[in-house]
Design a protein around this motif. Structure first.
Motif, PDB file in Angstrom:
ATOM      1  N   ARG A   1      -5.545  -4.558   7.716  1.00 49.16           N
ATOM      2  CA  ARG A   1      -5.140  -5.927   7.382  1.00 49.16           C
ATOM      3  C   ARG A   1      -4.786  -6.735   8.627  1.00 49.16           C
ATOM      4  O   ARG A   1      -4.611  -7.942   8.549  1.00 49.16           O
TER       5      ARG A   1
ATOM      6  N   TYR B   1       0.874  -1.178   0.000  1.00 51.66           N
ATOM      7  CA  TYR B   1       0.000   0.000   0.000  1.00 51.66           C
ATOM      8  C   TYR B   1       0.906   1.222   0.000  1.00 51.66           C
ATOM      9  O   TYR B   1       1.770   1.356   0.854  1.00 51.66           O
TER      10      TYR B   1
ATOM     11  N   ARG C   1      -7.160  10.902  13.151  1.00 49.08           N
ATOM     12  CA  ARG C   1      -7.330   9.486  12.816  1.00 49.08           C
ATOM     13  C   ARG C   1      -7.923   8.705  13.994  1.00 49.08           C
ATOM     14  O   ARG C   1      -8.834   7.903  13.821  1.00 49.08           O
TER      15      ARG C   1
ATOM     16  N   LYS D   1      -2.624   7.530  -1.312  1.00 48.38           N
ATOM     17  CA  LYS D   1      -4.023   7.703  -0.883  1.00 48.38           C
ATOM     18  C   LYS D   1      -4.782   8.439  -1.984  1.00 48.38           C
ATOM     19  O   LYS D   1      -4.283   9.407  -2.532  1.00 48.38           O
TER      20      LYS D   1
ATOM     21  N   SER E   1      -5.106   3.810  10.580  1.00 56.08           N
ATOM     22  CA  SER E   1      -3.902   3.662   9.774  1.00 56.08           C
ATOM     23  C   SER E   1      -4.238   2.637   8.700  1.00 56.08           C
ATOM     24  O   SER E   1      -4.815   1.590   9.011  1.00 56.08           O
ATOM     25  N   GLY E   2      -3.906   2.949   7.459  1.00 61.10           N
ATOM     26  CA  GLY E   2      -4.322   2.086   6.357  1.00 61.10           C
ATOM     27  C   GLY E   2      -3.969   0.625   6.599  1.00 61.10           C
ATOM     28  O   GLY E   2      -4.827  -0.268   6.519  1.00 61.10           O
ATOM     29  N   SER E   3      -2.686   0.385   6.916  1.00 65.84           N
ATOM     30  CA  SER E   3      -2.232  -0.995   7.051  1.00 65.84           C
ATOM     31  C   SER E   3      -2.909  -1.720   8.217  1.00 65.84           C
ATOM     32  O   SER E   3      -2.893  -2.954   8.274  1.00 65.84           O
TER      33      SER E   3
ATOM     34  N   ASN F   1      -8.773   8.034   4.428  1.00 61.39           N
ATOM     35  CA  ASN F   1      -7.689   7.060   4.307  1.00 61.39           C
ATOM     36  C   ASN F   1      -8.035   5.978   3.285  1.00 61.39           C
ATOM     37  O   ASN F   1      -8.012   4.782   3.584  1.00 61.39           O
TER      38      ASN F   1
ATOM     39  N   THR G   1       2.823   8.477   5.897  1.00 65.15           N
ATOM     40  CA  THR G   1       1.702   9.330   5.493  1.00 65.15           C
ATOM     41  C   THR G   1       2.160  10.453   4.573  1.00 65.15           C
ATOM     42  O   THR G   1       1.578  10.672   3.512  1.00 65.15           O
TER      43      THR G   1
HETATM   44  C1  2P0 Z   1       2.168  -1.477   3.575  1.00 65.04           C
HETATM   45  N1  2P0 Z   1       3.278   0.643   4.274  1.00 65.04           N
HETATM   46  O1  2P0 Z   1       1.399  -1.925   2.697  1.00 65.04           O
HETATM   47  C2  2P0 Z   1       2.978  -0.258   3.204  1.00 65.04           C
HETATM   48  C3  2P0 Z   1       4.315  -0.599   2.638  1.00 65.04           C
HETATM   49  C4  2P0 Z   1       4.633   1.102   4.263  1.00 65.04           C
HETATM   50  C5  2P0 Z   1       5.215   0.521   3.045  1.00 65.04           C
HETATM   51  O2  2P0 Z   1       1.188   0.657   5.033  1.00 65.04           O
HETATM   52  O3  2P0 Z   1      -0.897   6.930   6.433  1.00 65.04           O
HETATM   53  O4  2P0 Z   1       1.321   3.519   8.338  1.00 65.04           O
HETATM   54  O5  2P0 Z   1      -1.275   5.483   8.455  1.00 65.04           O
HETATM   55  O6  2P0 Z   1      -2.425   4.962   6.301  1.00 65.04           O
HETATM   56  O7  2P0 Z   1      -0.519   2.309   7.081  1.00 65.04           O
HETATM   57  C6  2P0 Z   1       2.609   2.221   5.984  1.00 65.04           C
HETATM   58  O8  2P0 Z   1       1.570   3.092   5.898  1.00 65.04           O
HETATM   59  O9  2P0 Z   1       0.037   4.701   6.530  1.00 65.04           O
HETATM   60  C7  2P0 Z   1       2.307   1.132   5.070  1.00 65.04           C
HETATM   61  P1  2P0 Z   1      -1.210   5.552   6.944  1.00 65.04           P
HETATM   62  P2  2P0 Z   1       0.542   3.345   7.084  1.00 65.04           P
HETATM   63  O10 2P0 Z   1       2.284  -2.036   4.693  1.00 65.04           O
END
Ligand code: 2P0
Length: 349
Positions: A161, A22, A77, A25, A156-158, A31, A212
């Motif tokens: 999952r 990911y 958030r 955005k 937080s996006g991740s 998000n 972010t």
């Molecule tokens: C991931 N990362 O898919 C990718 C790969 C970093 C590199 O998800 O802004 O902390 O809080 O939604 O989730 C890191 O981003 O960002 C991330 P926000 P997040 O794991």
């Protein structure tokens, strides 16, 4: 008499490491991502956040304790997550007058990681997943992991999952309200239980550019990113899901490494460029290439997130080769204690 009882629920949430990343955005407020992503959830024996959510009318205000220290709860958030959870609880209360009015009580959230904070591992995914599920449990919300993923995503996006074990996809969705941007299980860990991950903590230093803001800069300035979103990621998602279904490690490994390389290439193509990998990270890439060449087949795959730490995926049957290569290498790095340096882990059930 006023109800001053303390209501409480605890839960844990695991760390996940994306094999299709990911990054970007399409709607920063909700998000919502520019692309789908896919991750492997790591075992909670090694890496997890434990969160206890409690509420009481005897509490003064909402409070968050993170690894023992008071932390900010006022961020947009976190507030989005709490607002959504409270409004779902309020809906239950308005339908059933016998329920205690938990939605109006101040919350105390106590959150702890079982891995050293100094290890520099991303903890926001497990942190928000645990915060959302502990509060949902406290409120006795009848919500599935996928429904909770819609809330955790806003933290937080991740994090969306980390509400599942095993192999998890976050579908980017296309609706403006984000209601179709959620996590689903691609396969349970039991489908491919011999998958292992080794985390090489290259540096505990806080990353220079936060995910972010880094991804916003990439979306705004990188030409390569457009190709990643249009072609590279959709193809990687499809191949990765087929590789997992077929338990084809060579394919899984190739897509994992290619997708990590593609993500870091878009970071380098960002203007000004963003560099997350360092010389030690690149040495880990070379080591994986050497292991695979020596074995005459693919036994290891590297991937790097928004920092220099390497995650190496391999299968249990190849553990002698992988650990034999990386343990001595790590023991030579001075200043690191073994526990804070390398985690050998399996996939979360
Ligand atoms: C991931 N990362 O898919 C990718 C790969 C970093 C590199 O998800 O802004 O902390 O809080 O939604 O989730 C890191 O981003 O960002 C991330 P926000 P997040 O794991």
């Amino acid at each position: 008499m006023a109800d001053t009882k303390v209501y409480r629920a605890s839960t844990t949430a695991p760390v996940n490491i994306a094999v299709v990343k990911y990054w970007g955005k399409r709607d920063p407020k909700l998000n919502l991502p520019t692309n789908s992503s896919l991750s492997v959830t790591l075992s909670q024996d090694d890496l997890r956040t434990l969160t206890t959510a409690s509420c009481s009318s005897a509490y003064k205000e909402d409070t968050l304790l993170l690894n023992g220290s008071p932390s900010d709860l006022t961020g947009a958030r976190t507030q989005a997550c709490l607002r959504e959870l409270r409004s779902r609880r309020a809906a239950l209360e308005s339908n059933d007058a016998s329920l205690p009015k938990l939605s109006t009580m101040p919350l105390l959230l106590v959150s702890e990681n079982n891995f050293p904070t100094a290890a520099g591992l991303a903890s926001s995914a497990a942190g928000f997943a645990a915060l959302v599920r502990a509060t949902a449990d406290l409120y006795e919300l009848p919500a599935s992991p996928t429904e909770l993923s819609l809330i955790a995503r806003q933290g937080s996006g991740s994090a969306c999952r980390s509400l599942f074990g095993g192999y998890v996809a976050w579908r980017h969705g296309s609706q403006a309200d984000g209601l179709d941007s959620k996590a689903v299980e691609v396969a349970p860990a039991s489908h491919w239980p011999t998958m292992r991950a080794l985390i090489l903590v290259v540096s505990a230093a806080k990353k220079g550019v936060s995910s972010t803001s880094g991804m916003q800069q990439t979306v705004a300035t990188s030409g390569l990113f457009k190709q990643r979103i249009a072609d590279v990621v959709p193809a990687n998602m499809e191949t990765m899901e087929a590789a997992i279904a077929a338990k084809d490690f060579a394919k899984f490994a190739e897509v994992t490494m290619r997708d990590s390389n593609s993500f870091h290439a878009t970071c380098a193509d960002t203007y000004p460029p963003i560099f997350y990998m360092n010389d030690v990270s690149r040495a880990a890439v070379r080591a994986v290439e050497a292991i695979n060449a020596a074995a005459g087949r693919t036994v290891a795959a590297y991937t790097f997130d928004a920092g220099p730490n390497a995650v190496i995926y391999y299968l249990e049957e190849d553990k002698e080769t992988i650990l034999g290569t990386f343990y001595p290498l790590l023991q030579d790095t001075d200043g690191w204690k073994d526990g804070a340096k390398v985690f050998k882990t399996s996939v979360e059930l």
